[in-house]
Design a protein around this motif. Sequence first.
Motif, PDB file in Angstrom:
ATOM      1  N   LEU A 127     -66.838 -11.517 -49.729  1.00 43.19           N
ATOM      2  CA  LEU A 127     -67.783 -12.622 -49.860  1.00 43.19           C
ATOM      3  C   LEU A 127     -68.410 -12.605 -51.243  1.00 43.19           C
ATOM      4  O   LEU A 127     -68.810 -11.559 -51.744  1.00 43.19           O
ATOM      5  CB  LEU A 127     -68.876 -12.482 -48.797  1.00 43.19           C
ATOM      6  N   GLU A 128     -68.471 -13.769 -51.863  1.00 40.96           N
ATOM      7  CA  GLU A 128     -69.192 -13.893 -53.130  1.00 40.96           C
ATOM      8  C   GLU A 128     -70.429 -14.735 -52.878  1.00 40.96           C
ATOM      9  O   GLU A 128     -70.339 -15.870 -52.412  1.00 40.96           O
ATOM     10  CB  GLU A 128     -68.319 -14.533 -54.204  1.00 40.96           C
ATOM     11  N   THR A 129     -71.582 -14.167 -53.148  1.00 44.65           N
ATOM     12  CA  THR A 129     -72.854 -14.829 -52.927  1.00 44.65           C
ATOM     13  C   THR A 129     -73.518 -15.117 -54.263  1.00 44.65           C
ATOM     14  O   THR A 129     -73.524 -14.272 -55.156  1.00 44.65           O
ATOM     15  CB  THR A 129     -73.791 -13.943 -52.081  1.00 44.65           C
ATOM     16  N   TRP A 130     -74.064 -16.321 -54.372  1.00 42.42           N
ATOM     17  CA  TRP A 130     -74.837 -16.686 -55.556  1.00 42.42           C
ATOM     18  C   TRP A 130     -76.244 -17.082 -55.135  1.00 42.42           C
ATOM     19  O   TRP A 130     -76.431 -17.900 -54.239  1.00 42.42           O
ATOM     20  CB  TRP A 130     -74.170 -17.836 -56.306  1.00 42.42           C
ATOM     21  N   LEU A 131     -77.225 -16.465 -55.772  1.00 43.21           N
ATOM     22  CA  LEU A 131     -78.619 -16.803 -55.553  1.00 43.21           C
ATOM     23  C   LEU A 131     -79.079 -17.769 -56.637  1.00 43.21           C
ATOM     24  O   LEU A 131     -78.829 -17.527 -57.825  1.00 43.21           O
ATOM     25  CB  LEU A 131     -79.500 -15.554 -55.599  1.00 43.21           C
ATOM     26  N   GLY A 177     -80.669 -25.272 -61.964  1.00 40.38           N
ATOM     27  CA  GLY A 177     -80.166 -24.033 -61.392  1.00 40.38           C
ATOM     28  C   GLY A 177     -79.026 -24.262 -60.429  1.00 40.38           C
ATOM     29  O   GLY A 177     -78.016 -23.537 -60.436  1.00 40.38           O
ATOM     30  N   ILE A 178     -79.157 -25.286 -59.588  1.00 37.57           N
ATOM     31  CA  ILE A 178     -78.106 -25.607 -58.627  1.00 37.57           C
ATOM     32  C   ILE A 178     -76.860 -26.124 -59.351  1.00 37.57           C
ATOM     33  O   ILE A 178     -75.732 -25.762 -59.026  1.00 37.57           O
ATOM     34  CB  ILE A 178     -78.617 -26.629 -57.598  1.00 37.57           C
ATOM     35  N   ARG A 206     -78.615 -16.300 -66.194  1.00 36.09           N
ATOM     36  CA  ARG A 206     -77.459 -16.059 -65.328  1.00 36.09           C
ATOM     37  C   ARG A 206     -77.160 -14.569 -65.270  1.00 36.09           C
ATOM     38  O   ARG A 206     -77.083 -13.907 -66.305  1.00 36.09           O
ATOM     39  CB  ARG A 206     -76.231 -16.802 -65.838  1.00 36.09           C
ATOM     40  N   ILE A 207     -76.975 -14.070 -64.073  1.00 38.28           N
ATOM     41  CA  ILE A 207     -76.590 -12.681 -63.850  1.00 38.28           C
ATOM     42  C   ILE A 207     -75.229 -12.712 -63.161  1.00 38.28           C
ATOM     43  O   ILE A 207     -75.124 -13.195 -62.035  1.00 38.28           O
ATOM     44  CB  ILE A 207     -77.625 -11.942 -62.992  1.00 38.28           C
ATOM     45  N   ALA A 220     -76.691 -14.139 -59.623  1.00 37.24           N
ATOM     46  CA  ALA A 220     -77.917 -14.925 -59.521  1.00 37.24           C
ATOM     47  C   ALA A 220     -78.079 -15.840 -60.727  1.00 37.24           C
ATOM     48  O   ALA A 220     -77.622 -15.543 -61.835  1.00 37.24           O
ATOM     49  CB  ALA A 220     -79.128 -14.002 -59.400  1.00 37.24           C
ATOM     50  N   VAL A 221     -78.730 -16.963 -60.465  1.00 39.54           N
ATOM     51  CA  VAL A 221     -79.197 -17.861 -61.506  1.00 39.54           C
ATOM     52  C   VAL A 221     -80.696 -17.994 -61.311  1.00 39.54           C
ATOM     53  O   VAL A 221     -81.151 -18.372 -60.223  1.00 39.54           O
ATOM     54  CB  VAL A 221     -78.525 -19.242 -61.421  1.00 39.54           C
TER      55      VAL A 221
END
Length: 316
Positions: free
Chosen positions: A90-94, A179-180, A145-146, A135-136
Amino acid sequence: MSSHAPPSFRAGELTDAKLAAALKTLELTVRRRLDGVLHGDHQGLIPGPGSEPGEARLYQPGDDVRQMDWSVTARTTHPHVRQMIADRELETWLVVDLSSSLDFGTGRVQKRDLAIAAAAAITHLTSGGGNRIGAVVATGQDLVRIPARSGRVHAQTMLRGIATTPHARDGVRGDLKAGIESLRRPQRKRGLAVVISDFLGDVEWQRSLRAISARHDLLAVEVLDPLDVALPDSGDVVLHDPESGRTREFSVTPTLRADFAIAAKAQREDVHQALRSCGAPVLSLQTDRDWIADVVRFVSTRRHSLGAPSGRVPRQ
């Protein structure tokens, strides 16, 4: 500080030692309370075959003709189908909103602290098994951006980066939409997108979020303070809006309190309707509540009611 409050990450009070201690406290709280709802391994982002192409094999009666690999078929003169491999990572982006409206709280805890705590909880819920998280961070002034990586060291580094994101200067409006939008290009691997914000202001991010929902599962984490929804009976007050830079004096009358409550309710209904239209379930956290209990309740309820596999927050 009450026992249910997250540690404070308030600027000006955070030395390196205090930051390390706050992050450690947050990690222990999250692990202790969330490990009980984490069982099993992530079994793919969507039910059925994953979307990652595997090896080609000879066609057999009953195979889905939509999986035909025509290039291999032409090269070998025998019909072949392309097998699909279940994507177990799973790749999750905050998308973490740290605009000036989150630098506010009626107690020792600010909404910013709660947003960082929510990021830590989501990180723990989606980590393990090679899963990646990035994360953004949007302040309105900057977009940080991380990159998405796996591992505990990366998770700790990411949370430290979020917690130490510089505050926007006075008079700078937040920009959640930016951000989105940053998740749309370059195109990310199908995964989970989590938006953490107080969602105050106009719902100008709805179209961007709907575009994200076409490729990713969504989760919205709403971070609120009691004064976001109701004014206290406090007489004359001076209020400052850090996102506009304006300061005004008000006399808090019963009429003003009633009008504010109506407007705040309408705004929250607009936000929730927009999130529902994008397929995003909402986890609501508030600075005067036991935030980690709210997280546990949300995860447990959704898994029990929808039968969601562990490691994935399902679409509503």
